[in-house]
Every structure is written in structure tokens, then in C-alpha cells.
Design an enzyme around this catalytic site. Structure first.
Site, mmCIF file in Angstrom:
data_model
loop_
_atom_site.group_PDB
_atom_site.id
_atom_site.type_symbol
_atom_site.label_atom_id
_atom_site.label_comp_id
_atom_site.label_asym_id
_atom_site.label_seq_id
_atom_site.Cartn_x
_atom_site.Cartn_y
_atom_site.Cartn_z
ATOM 1 C CG ASP A 93 15.475 -103.135 -64.251
ATOM 2 O OD1 ASP A 93 14.245 -103.334 -64.330
ATOM 3 O OD2 ASP A 93 15.978 -101.997 -64.144
ATOM 4 C CB SER A 141 14.793 -96.245 -67.110
ATOM 5 O OG SER A 141 15.190 -95.716 -65.867
ATOM 6 C CG HIS A 187 12.687 -99.817 -63.504
ATOM 7 N ND1 HIS A 187 13.993 -100.081 -63.873
ATOM 8 C CD2 HIS A 187 12.507 -98.501 -63.762
ATOM 9 C CE1 HIS A 187 14.563 -98.989 -64.323
ATOM 10 N NE2 HIS A 187 13.675 -98.002 -64.269
#
Length: 352
Positions: A121, A204, A87
């Protein structure tokens, strides 16, 4: 004679006595520190930036707001393979975006997207560099609830930041692998590690490490962050899964796994965990299950005579089976046992 000598020394240099006393006092104090783990692993964490390209696509745009995303990544090999979150990277319909990695030495290098996997992801990047410091991986380490962990990354583009907490739970996952719904925490194979170590925006793709500096997982802060926040509830993709996905991408350019086309979820995305087996609540009309005449309400009891107790077991079998393989599913349909052969398709989560 020793006492006389000590008195003479203290008379001539009284500061020596004070220094010696402080050293004796401090030696009895137990200072807990995670500096060893941070020093061992922080050199393997990079800052990731997504920026606009200039008009001829040869470099970073110099216009205001050139950086559109800041995140983190983890060096997996000395020759430049870096793992981050899917993402984080730009989508395929954004050709005017580029990914950059800033290594701990301060150098900013363009990173090329080798491949990605929406189910987990994970995205794999490559930079042109040598003699980098890959993260330490202990293949024998098994994450346990209660283990102290450190989250290392670049939150809000502040630079290298370390937060700490414990592993709150393991094997957090959902059944959405078998559907083609939008990407969320219940769709994938993440088998996520839950931690209360704060993982904020920009963390992230960063590293979650243990107190030995070994990689525990890749941080992901995508669990409904805008809706619920992440205070005390953060997630990381476990190391074994990260390595497996990375190797698949290097080998094939993508992760190859089977696709069945069912889900045990209802409209509220809630699975029924009281069923001994997997209750079919949704069927992809274009998927293999529909072609095999599997029906909503069926309960998957066995796959090739192997008993299925829950959706996790079914996900593991389907995802680890080569597309094109015929699996014999034993179903319970309103108390009647039915044998249904199914030819698995290839899971294509990266195709919208």
C-alpha cells in the site's frame, strides 16, 4: 543589607516579587510535551490532493468538486520524493485525475507518480522542488510495544493535525502475499505496526513518529475502516519496509519479488497457526505451485533444506527470492515426505 535591599525593591515594585515567586513555582512543575518531536517532523508532512484535470489536461479543473481526495504524504528527500499510500492515488484508468502536494510553506505543486506497490500500500510521488525537509530516519530505532507515537497528517482536510498514542503491537500481517486476492490487510507484506493513535480519513500516507521525531512508519487507515471504524485500532507501514520499497521503485519502477501461488487461508480468511509449517489450503491454478504439482492439504516443511515454522517465514523467503529461481520445497503429504522443485514467477499485484 541584602534583606534591606529586597524590602526596598518590593516596596517600590511589588509586582517583581509576584513574578519571581511564580517563576520559582513553575520551575518545579514537569510539563510533558511532544512539541520537539512535532517541530522536528511536521515540516516533512505534506497534504496530498487528487483532483480532476481541466478539458485540455493542462491544470486543475475549476469546476465545483474539483478535489476528489485529500490525504497526506511524507517528504523522503530534499529533491522532492514523497511517499504516500497506494489507495490514495488515482487508478491507471483515470487519466483525467492528477495528484497535487501542498508543502508546509503553502505551495501547491503537481506530483508525478513514480511507481506504486499494492502489496505494501505504498506509492512514490515526485514534485519539482529543492531544499525540502526530509523526514528524520533513525536506522537503529526498533519499534517496541508501548513506545509513544504521534500520527501527523491532514485528517478530513483540516490541515496539519497531530494525535498521539502508543504502539499496540508489531508485525501484524497476513499470508495473502501468496495469492492474487483483492487488496486487503492480509494480502501484503506490510508487517504492520498497530497503534491506538487515531488515524482518520485523510491521515493516510502521513507520518507516524516517535517522541524524538524519527519516522516510525507511514500511516494507513485502510483496515476495514467503513465496516469496523478505526477507534483504537490503526496501522502504519514500518519505516524499513517503506525505505526498501521506495528504493526498489526508484531503481526498477516497481518492486520485484517472487510468487509461489499458494495460501494457508480457508474461505473465511482464517489461517491455521497450529501447523508446524504451512498448510496449503489454496493453489493458484495458473501459478508456479500448480505447475509443480503441489496439492491442497500439503504441508510445506522446508525450502532448500531451511525449516519453515510458519507462513511469515515462507513469505519472507518467497518475496526476497528473484523470479525464475528454482526452490526445492519439502512437503508433508499425508505423512509422506515429497521433494518438489518450483520455479518462482514474478509477483504481479499491480496487474488486475
Amino acid at each position: 543589607m541584602g534583606l534591606v535591599a529586597a524590602l526596598v525593591i518590593l516596596k517600590l515594585a511589588p509586582n517583581i516579587g509576584e513574578s519571581f515567586g511564580n517563576k520559582i513555582y513553575s520551575s518545579s512543575k514537569d510539563i510533558q510535551s511532544y512539541s520537539y518531536a512535532v517541530a522536528r517532523s511536521s515540516a516533512s508532512v505534506v497534504n496530498i490532493y487528487v483532483s480532476r484535470l481541466n478539458s485540455d489536461y493542462t491544470g486543475m479543473s475549476k469546476e465545483t468538486g474539483q478535489i476528489t481526495t485529500s490525504a497526506s504524504g511524507v517528504i523522503m528527500s530534499s529533491d522532492g520524493y514523497i511517499v504516500t499510500n497506494y489507495h490514495v492515488i488515482p487508478s491507471l484508468n483515470e487519466p483525467n485525475r492528477a495528484v497535487w502536494a501542498q508543502t508546509p510553506d503553502g505551495k501547491l505543486r503537481q506530483a508525478f507518480i513514480v511507481g506504486f506497490d499494492r502489496r505494501t500500500d505504498i506509492a512514490l510521488l515526485k514534485i519539482k522542488a529543492k531544499n525540502l525537509n526530509p523526514i528524520n530516519i533513525n536506522p537503529h530505532y526498533q519499534p517496541r510495544v508501548g513506545d509513544v507515537v504521534l500520527a501527523i497528517g491532514n485528517p478530513n482536510n483540516l490541515g496539519l493535525t497531530v494525535t498521539h498514542g502508543i504502539i499496540s503491537a508489531t508485525a501484524r500481517t497476513g499470508s495473502g502475499l501468496l495469492t492474487r486476492e483483492l487488496m486487503n490487510i492480509r494480502e501484503g507484506l506490510q508487517d504492520l505496526i498497530q497503534t491506538d493513535a487515531p488515524i482518520n480519513q485523510g491521515n493516510s500516507g502521513g507520518a507516524l513518529v516517535n517522541t524524538n521525531g524519527d519516522l516510525v512508519g507511514i500511516n494507513t487507515a485502510s483496515f476495514n475502516q467503513n465496516l469496523y471504524g478505526t477507534y483504537g485500532i490503526s496501522f502504519a507501514i514500518p519505516t524499513k519496509l517503506v525505505v526498501r520499497v521506495m528504493n526498489e521503485i526508484i531503481l526498477h519502477g516497481r518492486v520485484i519479488r517472487g510468487y509461489l501461488g499458494i495460501s494457508d487461508e480457508n474461505d473465511n480468511m482464517v489461517a491455521d497457526n497450529s501447523i508446524n509449517g504451512v498448510l496449503v489450503r489454496y493453489i493458484d491454478p495458473l501459478g508456479p505451485a500448480a505447475q509443480a504439482n503441489i496439492q491442497v492439504g500439503d504441508i510445506v516443511k522446508k525450502v532448500n533444506d531451511k525449516p519453515i515454522n510458519n507462513v511469515r517465514e515462507l513469505i519472507d523467503i518467497i518475496s526476497n527470492t528473484t523470479p525464475g529461481t528454482v526452490l526445492n520445497l519439502t512437503l508433508d503429504r499425508s505423512g509422506q515426505t515429497i521433494l518438489s522443485p518450483v520455479v518462482l514467477a514474478e509477483d504481479r499485484p499491480n496487474v488486475d
